[in-house]
Design a protein around this motif. Sequence first.
Motif, mmCIF file in Angstrom:
data_model
loop_
_atom_site.group_PDB
_atom_site.id
_atom_site.type_symbol
_atom_site.label_atom_id
_atom_site.label_comp_id
_atom_site.label_asym_id
_atom_site.label_seq_id
_atom_site.Cartn_x
_atom_site.Cartn_y
_atom_site.Cartn_z
ATOM 1 N N LEU A 87 0.159 -1.017 -0.517
ATOM 2 C CA LEU A 87 0.086 -0.660 0.433
ATOM 3 C C LEU A 87 0.679 1.550 -0.372
ATOM 4 O O LEU A 87 0.888 2.556 -0.724
ATOM 5 C CB LEU A 87 -1.358 -0.068 1.537
ATOM 6 C CG LEU A 87 -1.653 -1.116 1.373
ATOM 7 C CD1 LEU A 87 -2.655 -1.298 2.614
ATOM 8 C CD2 LEU A 87 -3.034 -1.046 0.565
ATOM 9 N N ILE A 88 1.598 1.103 -0.131
ATOM 10 C CA ILE A 88 3.160 2.394 0.551
ATOM 11 C C ILE A 88 3.321 3.436 -0.409
ATOM 12 O O ILE A 88 3.389 4.381 -0.710
ATOM 13 C CB ILE A 88 4.158 1.987 1.266
ATOM 14 C CG1 ILE A 88 4.907 3.669 2.007
ATOM 15 C CG2 ILE A 88 4.696 1.488 0.608
ATOM 16 C CD1 ILE A 88 4.104 3.882 2.802
ATOM 17 N N LYS A 89 2.806 2.285 -2.081
ATOM 18 C CA LYS A 89 3.336 2.697 -3.632
ATOM 19 C C LYS A 89 2.364 3.767 -3.494
ATOM 20 O O LYS A 89 2.466 4.901 -4.284
ATOM 21 C CB LYS A 89 3.392 1.673 -4.209
ATOM 22 C CG LYS A 89 4.671 0.882 -4.147
ATOM 23 C CD LYS A 89 4.378 -0.316 -5.415
ATOM 24 C CE LYS A 89 5.521 -1.186 -5.757
ATOM 25 N NZ LYS A 89 4.727 -1.937 -7.215
ATOM 26 N N ARG A 90 1.203 4.237 -2.919
ATOM 27 C CA ARG A 90 0.522 4.664 -3.256
ATOM 28 C C ARG A 90 0.733 6.139 -3.079
ATOM 29 O O ARG A 90 0.270 7.057 -3.155
ATOM 30 C CB ARG A 90 -1.042 4.310 -3.035
ATOM 31 C CG ARG A 90 -1.493 3.016 -3.395
ATOM 32 C CD ARG A 90 -3.568 2.815 -2.697
ATOM 33 N NE ARG A 90 -3.260 1.154 -3.509
ATOM 34 C CZ ARG A 90 -4.311 0.983 -2.400
ATOM 35 N NH1 ARG A 90 -5.229 1.338 -1.680
ATOM 36 N NH2 ARG A 90 -4.673 -0.346 -2.862
ATOM 37 N N LYS A 91 1.180 6.449 -1.954
ATOM 38 C CA LYS A 91 2.442 7.505 -1.227
ATOM 39 C C LYS A 91 3.494 7.491 -1.766
ATOM 40 O O LYS A 91 4.034 8.720 -2.369
ATOM 41 C CB LYS A 91 2.525 6.846 0.331
ATOM 42 C CG LYS A 91 1.289 7.174 0.692
ATOM 43 C CD LYS A 91 -0.087 7.766 0.537
ATOM 44 C CE LYS A 91 -1.201 7.397 1.869
ATOM 45 N NZ LYS A 91 -2.332 7.843 1.605
ATOM 46 N N CYS A 92 4.370 6.810 -1.970
ATOM 47 C CA CYS A 92 5.861 6.915 -2.436
ATOM 48 C C CYS A 92 5.933 7.151 -3.994
ATOM 49 O O CYS A 92 6.717 8.110 -4.132
ATOM 50 C CB CYS A 92 6.212 5.560 -2.378
ATOM 51 S SG CYS A 92 7.200 5.395 -0.594
ATOM 52 N N ASP A 93 5.081 6.885 -4.905
ATOM 53 C CA ASP A 93 5.123 6.968 -5.885
ATOM 54 C C ASP A 93 5.087 8.499 -6.685
ATOM 55 O O ASP A 93 5.156 9.210 -6.529
ATOM 56 C CB ASP A 93 4.263 5.910 -6.600
ATOM 57 C CG ASP A 93 4.743 4.560 -6.784
ATOM 58 O OD1 ASP A 93 5.956 4.588 -6.473
ATOM 59 O OD2 ASP A 93 3.554 3.877 -7.432
ATOM 60 N N PRO A 94 3.119 8.416 -5.723
ATOM 61 C CA PRO A 94 3.324 10.699 -6.010
ATOM 62 C C PRO A 94 4.263 11.091 -5.335
ATOM 63 O O PRO A 94 4.738 12.119 -5.491
ATOM 64 C CB PRO A 94 1.765 10.505 -5.304
ATOM 65 C CG PRO A 94 1.331 9.241 -5.212
ATOM 66 C CD PRO A 94 2.375 8.002 -5.110
ATOM 67 N N THR A 115 -3.704 6.656 -8.311
ATOM 68 C CA THR A 115 -3.234 7.393 -8.178
ATOM 69 C C THR A 115 -2.739 8.055 -9.212
ATOM 70 O O THR A 115 -2.328 9.091 -8.420
ATOM 71 C CB THR A 115 -1.833 5.923 -7.588
ATOM 72 O OG1 THR A 115 -2.246 5.307 -6.278
ATOM 73 C CG2 THR A 115 -0.297 6.220 -6.979
ATOM 74 N N ARG A 116 -2.701 8.268 -9.617
ATOM 75 C CA ARG A 116 -2.383 8.534 -11.427
ATOM 76 C C ARG A 116 -2.752 9.994 -10.933
ATOM 77 O O ARG A 116 -2.155 11.083 -10.900
ATOM 78 C CB ARG A 116 -2.562 8.016 -11.872
ATOM 79 C CG ARG A 116 -1.914 9.495 -13.144
ATOM 80 C CD ARG A 116 -2.235 8.136 -14.801
ATOM 81 N NE ARG A 116 -1.931 8.957 -15.906
ATOM 82 C CZ ARG A 116 -0.913 9.124 -17.410
ATOM 83 N NH1 ARG A 116 -0.997 7.956 -17.311
ATOM 84 N NH2 ARG A 116 -0.718 9.780 -18.443
#
Length: 467
Positions: A403-410, A447-448
């Motif tokens: 789930l952290i990708k939804r924060k880390c990527d942006p 997320t995008r």
Amino acid sequence: MTHIHDTQASWLDPEVVENALKNPNRDPAHVRAVLAKARELQGLNFDDVATLACIDDDALRDELYGTARYVKEEIYGKRMVLFAPLYISNVCGNECSYCAFRASNKSIQRHALDMEEIKQEALCLIDQGQKRVLLVAGEGYSAANGGFNYVLDAIDAVYSVEHKNGNIRRLNVNVAPLTLEEFQALKAREIGTYQLFQETYHRPTYAEVHLRGKKADFDWRASAMDRAMQAGIDDVGLGALFGLYDWRFELMSLMQHIAHLEERFGVGAHTISVPRIEPAEGSDFASAPPYAVTDEDFKKLVAILRLAVPYTGLILSTRESAEMRREAIALGISQISAGSRTNPGGYAADATSTEQFQLGDHRSLEEVVRELASTGFIPSFCTACYRMGRTGKDFMDLAKPGLIKRKCDPNAVTTLQEYLCDYAEPATQAAGESAIVQSLDKMDPKTRRNAEKMLNMIRNGRRDIYC
């Protein structure tokens, strides 16, 4: 009150480590079963790590590397966190055979920065575009310069600097082991990660290379993370100085240290650093370390750590050459320093103090950002998790299910966008914008949309936007 188990490393069992390394299961089918387990992204146990550490077959080593690349890509994608060290003093009371800063070395110029000099260093780092900084101090602060308050004042000085569109948003700290009360004061200064390397987990070697000073106390150093976590610092960074003793022993001992922290506090290391000994002024020892780690073994070490603790950040400094850093990034490194100086005042043009060790990668931050972006990576200056309280167990609870990708990527693309707007040369801007487009294409629709909204805010003049 500090209890006896907080100052002794009774959890470290060298006999268990040595036995595991003497009798690993070398059967290729077993090795491949361990690698298949690693692809499940849940980490490896002690015996699994011993098996991989003893791989001596070229084909199996290549399969290890392939598995590490897969795990790195699945968890971290193309994000690469960037930071810079800030050395505030090379005055030290310890006698460490491998270090230019050791007390008996008369060939170097000593200097402890005052608060104005520290602010000047912070300003220089902000001018580069840095947002994450690692504060480094020797064990030389004393009553004469304020004792431990010198470190606390230095943190305040860095955080106080606002320059152009920037500031240092989060300081991680690498200072000598502290008392519980001192760690509580450090926590109150809103640091990020507390970082400390054991150097070597092999007690006889530790005694041979740490001859005098507070650092000669093995257990006080090894138990520092217990006191830090008791004080509420739940992001801690471990490491060893590879080359002092057999890298396999150090790797397995790191696993024992992580297991101890997980058992006692519910979370292990937030980061692990993997420095190799590099030549240091006035140190014959550093030029010919007794257990020098070959490039191939170093890559194995990085790959095994990535599989063993897949959600732990792996840090590589500018000790290593640009080429080795490229290879290690593919195998598992997730954070690198860039544009580094390892001497107090080193970011100012007139600095004359000696560096702690010889650098292998002399590229500027701009050059590193441009190369990363041109190869599809997203250089990230993100500090959001520290500032949103996503640390320790809370971070791992988000990281392990992905789930952290939804924060880390942006957050990664927005911090890169800030850098491109405020600091980058045209060629870097072009490479960075292309990398951002590639990153957006890989995000899920929700997320995008969030990332694009944040990017537009940055392009319209807003700064420090994160989720």
